[in-house]
Design a protein around this motif. Sequence first.
Motif, PDB file in Angstrom:
ATOM      1  N   SER A   1       0.834  -1.196   0.000  1.00 14.39           N
ATOM      2  CA  SER A   1       0.000   0.000   0.000  1.00 14.39           C
ATOM      3  C   SER A   1       0.871   1.249   0.000  1.00 14.39           C
ATOM      4  CB  SER A   1      -0.908   0.010   1.238  1.00 14.39           C
ATOM      5  OG  SER A   1      -1.607   1.236   1.330  1.00 14.39           O
ATOM      6  N   HIS A   2       0.584   2.164  -0.931  1.00 12.30           N
ATOM      7  CA  HIS A   2       1.299   3.434  -0.998  1.00 12.30           C
ATOM      8  C   HIS A   2       0.520   4.465  -0.188  1.00 12.30           C
ATOM      9  CE1 HIS A   2       2.714   7.198  -3.310  1.00 12.30           C
ATOM     10  NE2 HIS A   2       3.670   6.829  -2.470  1.00 12.30           N
ATOM     11  N   LEU A   3       0.640   4.353   1.137  1.00  8.92           N
ATOM     12  CA  LEU A   3      -0.055   5.242   2.065  1.00  8.92           C
ATOM     13  C   LEU A   3      -1.559   5.274   1.821  1.00  8.92           C
ATOM     14  CD1 LEU A   3       2.502   8.197   2.118  1.00  8.92           C
ATOM     15  CD2 LEU A   3       2.147   6.469   3.884  1.00  8.92           C
ATOM     16  N   GLY A   4      -2.104   4.172   1.330  1.00  7.69           N
ATOM     17  CA  GLY A   4      -3.540   4.079   1.111  1.00  7.69           C
ATOM     18  C   GLY A   4      -4.028   4.631  -0.207  1.00  7.69           C
ATOM     19  N   TYR A   5      -3.123   5.208  -1.028  1.00  6.29           N
ATOM     20  CA  TYR A   5      -3.546   5.788  -2.300  1.00  6.29           C
ATOM     21  C   TYR A   5      -3.654   4.735  -3.404  1.00  6.29           C
ATOM     22  CZ  TYR A   5      -2.648  10.385  -0.259  1.00  6.29           C
ATOM     23  OH  TYR A   5      -2.679  11.496   0.527  1.00  6.29           O
ATOM     24  N   SER A   6      -2.727   3.805  -3.432  1.00 10.48           N
ATOM     25  CA  SER A   6      -2.698   2.772  -4.470  1.00 10.48           C
ATOM     26  C   SER A   6      -1.818   1.646  -3.954  1.00 10.48           C
ATOM     27  CB  SER A   6      -2.151   3.328  -5.790  1.00 10.48           C
ATOM     28  OG  SER A   6      -0.786   3.696  -5.634  1.00 10.48           O
ATOM     29  N   TYR A   7      -1.489   0.699  -4.834  1.00 11.86           N
ATOM     30  CA  TYR A   7      -0.570  -0.371  -4.473  1.00 11.86           C
ATOM     31  C   TYR A   7       0.684  -0.257  -5.338  1.00 11.86           C
ATOM     32  CZ  TYR A   7      -4.028  -2.600  -1.525  1.00 11.86           C
ATOM     33  OH  TYR A   7      -4.917  -2.855  -0.524  1.00 11.86           O
ATOM     34  N   SER A   8       1.817  -0.198  -4.662  1.00 12.79           N
ATOM     35  CA  SER A   8       3.099  -0.251  -5.369  1.00 12.79           C
ATOM     36  C   SER A   8       3.487  -1.713  -5.544  1.00 12.79           C
ATOM     37  CB  SER A   8       4.178   0.480  -4.574  1.00 12.79           C
ATOM     38  OG  SER A   8       3.889   1.864  -4.488  1.00 12.79           O
ATOM     39  N   ILE A   9       4.012  -2.036  -6.712  1.00 12.68           N
ATOM     40  CA  ILE A   9       4.389  -3.405  -7.027  1.00 12.68           C
ATOM     41  C   ILE A   9       5.908  -3.505  -7.052  1.00 12.68           C
ATOM     42  CG2 ILE A   9       4.155  -5.310  -8.650  1.00 12.68           C
ATOM     43  CD1 ILE A   9       1.526  -4.379  -7.391  1.00 12.68           C
ATOM     44  N   PHE A  10       6.457  -4.314  -6.151  1.00 11.16           N
ATOM     45  CA  PHE A  10       7.894  -4.574  -6.105  1.00 11.16           C
ATOM     46  C   PHE A  10       8.134  -6.033  -6.483  1.00 11.16           C
ATOM     47  CE2 PHE A  10       7.709  -1.443  -2.373  1.00 11.16           C
ATOM     48  CZ  PHE A  10       7.755  -0.351  -3.225  1.00 11.16           C
ATOM     49  N   ARG A  11       9.210  -6.277  -7.212  1.00 10.42           N
ATOM     50  CA  ARG A  11       9.552  -7.632  -7.636  1.00 10.42           C
ATOM     51  C   ARG A  11      10.956  -7.993  -7.147  1.00 10.42           C
ATOM     52  NH1 ARG A  11       8.614 -11.243 -12.423  1.00 10.42           N
ATOM     53  NH2 ARG A  11      10.531 -12.422 -12.693  1.00 10.42           N
ATOM     54  N   PHE A  12      11.110  -9.256  -6.729  1.00 12.15           N
ATOM     55  CA  PHE A  12      12.419  -9.780  -6.375  1.00 12.15           C
ATOM     56  C   PHE A  12      12.875 -10.698  -7.504  1.00 12.15           C
ATOM     57  CE2 PHE A  12      10.448  -8.534  -2.453  1.00 12.15           C
ATOM     58  CZ  PHE A  12      11.467  -7.934  -1.734  1.00 12.15           C
ATOM     59  N   ASP A  13      14.067 -10.417  -8.037  1.00  7.72           N
ATOM     60  CA  ASP A  13      14.518 -11.088  -9.261  1.00  7.72           C
ATOM     61  C   ASP A  13      15.278 -12.386  -9.025  1.00  7.72           C
ATOM     62  OD1 ASP A  13      13.358  -9.349 -11.001  1.00  7.72           O
ATOM     63  OD2 ASP A  13      15.122  -8.084 -11.247  1.00  7.72           O
ATOM     64  N   LYS A  14      15.528 -12.734  -7.770  1.00  2.00           N
ATOM     65  CA  LYS A  14      16.261 -13.965  -7.483  1.00  2.00           C
ATOM     66  C   LYS A  14      15.526 -14.786  -6.433  1.00  2.00           C
ATOM     67  CE  LYS A  14      20.822 -12.022  -8.555  1.00  2.00           C
ATOM     68  NZ  LYS A  14      22.196 -11.772  -8.034  1.00  2.00           N
ATOM     69  N   ALA A  15      15.639 -16.108  -6.560  1.00  2.00           N
ATOM     70  CA  ALA A  15      15.038 -17.021  -5.578  1.00  2.00           C
ATOM     71  C   ALA A  15      15.671 -18.393  -5.757  1.00  2.00           C
ATOM     72  CB  ALA A  15      13.526 -17.110  -5.756  1.00  2.00           C
ATOM     73  N   GLN A  16      15.681 -19.157  -4.679  1.00  2.00           N
ATOM     74  CA  GLN A  16      16.118 -20.540  -4.752  1.00  2.00           C
ATOM     75  C   GLN A  16      15.331 -21.343  -3.720  1.00  2.00           C
ATOM     76  OE1 GLN A  16      20.314 -20.632  -3.933  1.00  2.00           O
ATOM     77  NE2 GLN A  16      20.105 -19.930  -1.828  1.00  2.00           N
ATOM     78  N   GLY A  17      15.200 -22.632  -3.982  1.00  2.00           N
ATOM     79  CA  GLY A  17      14.434 -23.434  -3.044  1.00  2.00           C
ATOM     80  C   GLY A  17      14.400 -24.896  -3.427  1.00  2.00           C
ATOM     81  N   THR A  18      13.932 -25.715  -2.492  1.00  2.00           N
ATOM     82  CA  THR A  18      13.802 -27.151  -2.708  1.00  2.00           C
ATOM     83  C   THR A  18      12.420 -27.606  -2.254  1.00  2.00           C
ATOM     84  OG1 THR A  18      14.771 -27.618  -0.535  1.00  2.00           O
ATOM     85  CG2 THR A  18      16.267 -27.570  -2.429  1.00  2.00           C
ATOM     86  N   LEU A  19      11.931 -28.641  -2.913  1.00  2.00           N
ATOM     87  CA  LEU A  19      10.634 -29.223  -2.602  1.00  2.00           C
ATOM     88  C   LEU A  19      10.772 -30.735  -2.570  1.00  2.00           C
ATOM     89  CD1 LEU A  19       7.457 -29.144  -2.378  1.00  2.00           C
ATOM     90  CD2 LEU A  19       7.438 -29.197  -4.887  1.00  2.00           C
ATOM     91  N   THR A  20      10.372 -31.338  -1.464  1.00  2.00           N
ATOM     92  CA  THR A  20      10.253 -32.786  -1.384  1.00  2.00           C
ATOM     93  C   THR A  20       8.790 -33.119  -1.613  1.00  2.00           C
ATOM     94  OG1 THR A  20      12.084 -32.922   0.181  1.00  2.00           O
ATOM     95  CG2 THR A  20      10.634 -34.831   0.025  1.00  2.00           C
ATOM     96  N   TRP A  21       8.494 -33.856  -2.672  1.00  2.00           N
ATOM     97  CA  TRP A  21       7.118 -33.964  -3.156  1.00  2.00           C
ATOM     98  C   TRP A  21       6.713 -35.404  -3.408  1.00  2.00           C
ATOM     99  CZ3 TRP A  21       2.638 -31.668  -3.578  1.00  2.00           C
ATOM    100  CH2 TRP A  21       1.726 -32.097  -4.551  1.00  2.00           C
ATOM    101  N   ASP A  22       5.485 -35.745  -2.997  1.00  2.00           N
ATOM    102  CA  ASP A  22       4.891 -37.035  -3.311  1.00  2.00           C
ATOM    103  C   ASP A  22       3.397 -36.827  -3.495  1.00  2.00           C
ATOM    104  OD1 ASP A  22       3.943 -39.593  -3.577  1.00  2.00           O
ATOM    105  OD2 ASP A  22       4.919 -40.381  -1.782  1.00  2.00           O
ATOM    106  N   PRO A  23       2.883 -36.911  -4.735  1.00  2.00           N
ATOM    107  CA  PRO A  23       1.452 -36.645  -4.961  1.00  2.00           C
ATOM    108  C   PRO A  23       0.540 -37.627  -4.236  1.00  2.00           C
ATOM    109  CG  PRO A  23       2.449 -37.622  -6.916  1.00  2.00           C
ATOM    110  CD  PRO A  23       3.568 -37.301  -5.982  1.00  2.00           C
TER     111      PRO A  23
END
Length: 216
Positions: A68-90
């Motif tokens: 929220s930009h002080l209640g006037y609108s929404y500012s959109i920020f993006r993070f350009d890096k990420a890493q992660g792991t998932l242990t998965w069994d459907p």
Amino acid sequence: MFKATKSIRTLVLGMALTQTLIGAAGAQTTAPPPLPDGVFAAERDIRLATAGSYALDPMHTGVVVRVSHLGYSYSIFRFDKAQGTLTWDPAAVAQSKLSVSVPTASITTNVDGFAKELAGDGYLKSASFPDATFVSSAFRQTDAMHGKVDGQFTLLGKTRPLTFDVTLVGAGKGFMGRPRIGVNARAAINPQDHGLPPFFTDPIEIVIDTEFERAP
């Protein structure tokens, strides 16, 4: 009367023939081209992402926050890096595990110079706290396409419980024998819980679109 009826009948048959030809032509032009060998499109079926260890694909991941930009609108920020792991069994979704980290210095914004300021000591303090992290504690499937992932979210050195609402986007055989699963995940944090300044007046929404690829 007979001539009029015959004319109408001829017109109707002509229109029907025209529509048939157009439909056939449309079917020919809209047929998708075949995918390359070893490449498979996703389907909305989590079972197609078979059990195993998966890695987050950073080239097909977007981490966005709506602030929220002080209640006037929404500012959109993006993070350009990420890493992660998932242990998965459907077949045993509740036993799945997830761990993700996002370098906070990778933030970007449309406002010139503001990203560097956001990463600085006035906001995210990236030099002292380089990563925001999430470690799951429970997976709760609600239906074939949706679920919730509970866990611990850490930002600015402060850890709080957080739940992501997760929607399956697609799963499949992926590329070259390495299955994939793609999801959209959403959550909201209270900025004051993590020591962010009063400039942030409302909950911050986190929106993640990502794919995971099974390890060889």
